[in-house]
Scaffold this motif. Sequence first.
Motif, PDB file in Angstrom:
ATOM      1  N   ALA A   1      -1.039 -16.196  -3.568  1.00 57.49           N
ATOM      2  CA  ALA A   1      -1.263 -16.322  -5.018  1.00 57.49           C
ATOM      3  C   ALA A   1      -2.514 -15.575  -5.473  1.00 57.49           C
ATOM      4  N   PRO A   2      -3.687 -15.790  -4.846  1.00 52.64           N
ATOM      5  CA  PRO A   2      -4.862 -15.013  -5.282  1.00 52.64           C
ATOM      6  C   PRO A   2      -4.736 -13.521  -5.010  1.00 52.64           C
ATOM      7  N   LEU A   3      -3.996 -13.153  -3.960  1.00 53.42           N
ATOM      8  CA  LEU A   3      -3.802 -11.728  -3.688  1.00 53.42           C
ATOM      9  C   LEU A   3      -3.007 -11.068  -4.804  1.00 53.42           C
ATOM     10  N   THR A   4      -1.855 -11.631  -5.150  1.00 54.97           N
ATOM     11  CA  THR A   4      -1.007 -11.012  -6.170  1.00 54.97           C
ATOM     12  C   THR A   4      -1.686 -11.044  -7.542  1.00 54.97           C
ATOM     13  N   HIS A   5      -2.498 -12.061  -7.809  1.00 56.19           N
ATOM     14  CA  HIS A   5      -3.239 -12.087  -9.081  1.00 56.19           C
ATOM     15  C   HIS A   5      -4.122 -10.850  -9.216  1.00 56.19           C
ATOM     16  N   ASN A   6      -4.803 -10.483  -8.142  1.00 57.16           N
ATOM     17  CA  ASN A   6      -5.780  -9.399  -8.219  1.00 57.16           C
ATOM     18  C   ASN A   6      -5.152  -8.017  -8.323  1.00 57.16           C
ATOM     19  N   ILE A   7      -3.844  -7.917  -8.160  1.00 57.35           N
ATOM     20  CA  ILE A   7      -3.166  -6.638  -8.381  1.00 57.35           C
ATOM     21  C   ILE A   7      -3.023  -6.355  -9.877  1.00 57.35           C
ATOM     22  N   HIS A   8      -3.028  -7.411 -10.686  1.00 53.14           N
ATOM     23  CA  HIS A   8      -2.898  -7.291 -12.145  1.00 53.14           C
ATOM     24  C   HIS A   8      -1.597  -6.600 -12.543  1.00 53.14           C
ATOM     25  N   CYS A   9      -0.529  -6.940 -11.836  1.00 58.48           N
ATOM     26  CA  CYS A   9       0.812  -6.468 -12.177  1.00 58.48           C
ATOM     27  C   CYS A   9       1.684  -7.699 -12.380  1.00 58.48           C
ATOM     28  N   GLY A  10       2.158  -7.892 -13.581  1.00 62.44           N
ATOM     29  CA  GLY A  10       2.917  -9.090 -13.897  1.00 62.44           C
ATOM     30  C   GLY A  10       4.231  -9.209 -13.159  1.00 62.44           C
ATOM     31  N   HIS A  11       4.731  -8.098 -12.616  1.00 64.57           N
ATOM     32  CA  HIS A  11       5.979  -8.132 -11.861  1.00 64.57           C
ATOM     33  C   HIS A  11       5.740  -8.305 -10.365  1.00 64.57           C
ATOM     34  N   THR A  12       4.492  -8.468  -9.963  1.00 64.73           N
ATOM     35  CA  THR A  12       4.189  -8.693  -8.555  1.00 64.73           C
ATOM     36  C   THR A  12       3.692 -10.117  -8.392  1.00 64.73           C
ATOM     37  N   SER A  13       4.563 -10.997  -7.930  1.00 65.68           N
ATOM     38  CA  SER A  13       4.230 -12.403  -7.783  1.00 65.68           C
ATOM     39  C   SER A  13       4.923 -12.952  -6.549  1.00 65.68           C
ATOM     40  N   PHE A  14       4.414 -14.060  -6.049  1.00 65.75           N
ATOM     41  CA  PHE A  14       5.029 -14.658  -4.873  1.00 65.75           C
ATOM     42  C   PHE A  14       5.901 -15.837  -5.291  1.00 65.75           C
ATOM     43  N   SER A  15       6.849 -16.186  -4.448  1.00 60.79           N
ATOM     44  CA  SER A  15       7.663 -17.385  -4.661  1.00 60.79           C
ATOM     45  C   SER A  15       7.956 -18.018  -3.314  1.00 60.79           C
TER      46      SER A  15
ATOM     47  N   GLU B   1       0.814  -1.214   0.000  1.00 62.98           N
ATOM     48  CA  GLU B   1       0.000   0.000   0.000  1.00 62.98           C
ATOM     49  C   GLU B   1       0.850   1.268   0.000  1.00 62.98           C
ATOM     50  N   LYS B   2       2.031   1.204   0.578  1.00 63.47           N
ATOM     51  CA  LYS B   2       2.865   2.405   0.682  1.00 63.47           C
ATOM     52  C   LYS B   2       3.929   2.510  -0.408  1.00 63.47           C
ATOM     53  N   LYS B   3       4.311   1.392  -1.030  1.00 69.86           N
ATOM     54  CA  LYS B   3       5.445   1.418  -1.957  1.00 69.86           C
ATOM     55  C   LYS B   3       5.115   0.983  -3.390  1.00 69.86           C
ATOM     56  N   HIS B   4       4.063   0.230  -3.586  1.00 68.64           N
ATOM     57  CA  HIS B   4       3.769  -0.271  -4.935  1.00 68.64           C
ATOM     58  C   HIS B   4       3.199   0.851  -5.791  1.00 68.64           C
ATOM     59  N   PRO B   5       3.824   1.160  -6.923  1.00 66.86           N
ATOM     60  CA  PRO B   5       3.399   2.328  -7.708  1.00 66.86           C
ATOM     61  C   PRO B   5       2.141   2.105  -8.543  1.00 66.86           C
ATOM     62  N   ALA B   6       1.752   0.839  -8.752  1.00 65.71           N
ATOM     63  CA  ALA B   6       0.620   0.562  -9.640  1.00 65.71           C
ATOM     64  C   ALA B   6      -0.405  -0.341  -8.970  1.00 65.71           C
ATOM     65  N   LEU B   7      -0.508  -0.238  -7.654  1.00 63.58           N
ATOM     66  CA  LEU B   7      -1.414  -1.111  -6.907  1.00 63.58           C
ATOM     67  C   LEU B   7      -2.853  -0.941  -7.357  1.00 63.58           C
ATOM     68  N   TYR B   8      -3.227   0.283  -7.718  1.00 71.63           N
ATOM     69  CA  TYR B   8      -4.620   0.561  -8.101  1.00 71.63           C
ATOM     70  C   TYR B   8      -4.735   0.897  -9.592  1.00 71.63           C
ATOM     71  N   TRP B   9      -3.761   0.485 -10.370  1.00 74.96           N
ATOM     72  CA  TRP B   9      -3.761   0.806 -11.803  1.00 74.96           C
ATOM     73  C   TRP B   9      -4.918   0.110 -12.522  1.00 74.96           C
ATOM     74  N   TYR B  10      -5.123  -1.158 -12.233  1.00 74.19           N
ATOM     75  CA  TYR B  10      -6.195  -1.919 -12.871  1.00 74.19           C
ATOM     76  C   TYR B  10      -7.236  -2.419 -11.873  1.00 74.19           C
ATOM     77  N   THR B  11      -6.953  -2.291 -10.594  1.00 78.82           N
ATOM     78  CA  THR B  11      -7.909  -2.697  -9.563  1.00 78.82           C
ATOM     79  C   THR B  11      -8.195  -1.487  -8.674  1.00 78.82           C
ATOM     80  N   PRO B  12      -9.409  -0.932  -8.697  1.00 79.66           N
ATOM     81  CA  PRO B  12      -9.728   0.247  -7.879  1.00 79.66           C
ATOM     82  C   PRO B  12      -9.450  -0.013  -6.395  1.00 79.66           C
ATOM     83  N   LYS B  13      -9.205   1.052  -5.664  1.00 75.69           N
ATOM     84  CA  LYS B  13      -8.803   0.915  -4.264  1.00 75.69           C
ATOM     85  C   LYS B  13      -9.834   0.162  -3.436  1.00 75.69           C
ATOM     86  N   ASP B  14     -11.119   0.441  -3.636  1.00 77.00           N
ATOM     87  CA  ASP B  14     -12.125  -0.265  -2.835  1.00 77.00           C
ATOM     88  C   ASP B  14     -12.131  -1.758  -3.144  1.00 77.00           C
ATOM     89  N   SER B  15     -11.911  -2.104  -4.417  1.00 76.00           N
ATOM     90  CA  SER B  15     -11.842  -3.520  -4.784  1.00 76.00           C
ATOM     91  C   SER B  15     -10.581  -4.167  -4.217  1.00 76.00           C
TER      92      SER B  15
END
Length: 503
Positions: free
Chosen positions: A90-104, A49-63
């Motif tokens: 996995a489902p959390l990072t999917h919903n950000i819709h940022c291909g560079h945000t993934s878990f391992s 929430e504080k550092k990701h620059p595109a957290l709400y780019w494709y997913t609105p903040k309320d969603s």
Amino acid sequence: MIKKFFFPLLTAFIFFTGCAVSNKNYNPNKKYTRQELQEDYSLLRNILEKKHPALYWYTPKDSMNFYFDSCYNAIADSMTELQFGWQVLAPLTHNIHCGHTSFSMSNHWNKYISDKITPSFPLFLKVMGDTMVVTGNLNHKDSVIKKGMLINSINGIRNHEMIRQMFQYLPLDGYSDNVNYVRISGNFPYYHRNIFGIYKNYRVGYTDSSGVEKTILLPMFNPVIDTFVRRRKPPMEPKPPRSQLNKERRESYRSMEIDSTINTAVITLNTFSNGGGRHLRSFMRRSFKKIKKQQVKNCILDLRSNGGGDINMSALLTKYLRNAPFKVVDTAYAVAKSFGPYSKYIHQGLLSNIGLLFISKKKKDGNIHFGYWERHWFQPKTKNHFDGQTYVLINGPSFSATTIFCNAVKGQSNITLAGEETGGGWYGNSGLLIPDITLPNTKLKVRLPFFKIVQFNHTIKNGRGVPPDLFIAPTVDGVRRSADRKMEIVKSLIKSSQQIKQE
């Protein structure tokens, strides 16, 4: 969400398939308390929430808040690392819709699992839209399900629904899901196991050779061997010298050959990453020098496995092919000046903070801009520049810096993008600096892109990848023939154009 009882079965089998654990104190069956998991999750949410620059780019903040809360509520009383990763992260990072945000998984897990074969669904499948075609069968004694057969359902779940569910656990840029068809096709048993769990038997619906739909009960692939029988190990071959291994690794990154029958150079670049280093730079120089010396008129540039990497290498390739000056991006900015106060959880966080002081600057819009990329214009190469007909092969795994290259050359009269839509976003994506967040309790990792990038001369923000100029889709027949249809069709086009010129 995945049913909890599947995972104990999986981890029990993992233990049975190999008890020699290289991490002496690591236990993949360890259960973390809900409090430990909630601490990891809350820390991750705060950082995003504080550092990701595109957290709400494709997913609105309320969603996004809804997804944050629902995944938090999915944390059970206790979970293993594997459960927490696939059921929650996995489902959390999917919903950000940022291909560079993934878990391992953690380093310990990766080291533990590296030499083990785990039980799984037995079939490898090529996934194309709603179609699934058998490409391999781990149960070699099975005489019914063969390569090229169509699979219609697994355990009562039809193709389209199964693919839809699997995609909800995989990252993507915007809505460009083409990359996930390729991911699933690359290792269907792995994704099916982690998303749906494992079963002793699978009821599989398939279409036989006469076109009739049937069902069959397939046992899971069980790699267990009799561990009580000592088997004579084959003599170990001497390890190749480091220089040979380094050469083989470099050659896996790239190659170039000239098909003299159609006067065409075929260049394969599987990465722009620093792994290629100066060797990648010299490879490009040697390749285009050879192409000019031998007066090659056509070039096929295969970027289908190129997930990106160093933008400087992407720009260098562009300079050999583009016929006009260009920039890499129109804008590149972060929403924070540094990783503080979370630097200790971020790979090389303190070192990155120092670097960010010199490369970025806050502007009137309140964002922290990476000025070099926004200002710098690149000039085409004058020496060994290629002006012939070029076909660029692309598909879902064409990502990140590869997408930036595709955007820069798309529309040039002598360049044709051929294949399928890229997985990387056409309007832009997040990147430039992409360290891992390491969660303190589970040690799971989540990638954190720091800068939001809007491409040079960008298109509208519709969440799609770069589309090909010549669409070449995979087909069932192509899978059955193990054919490289994209390469076949492009070579055929080059040959046909040469014949027309000769006439």
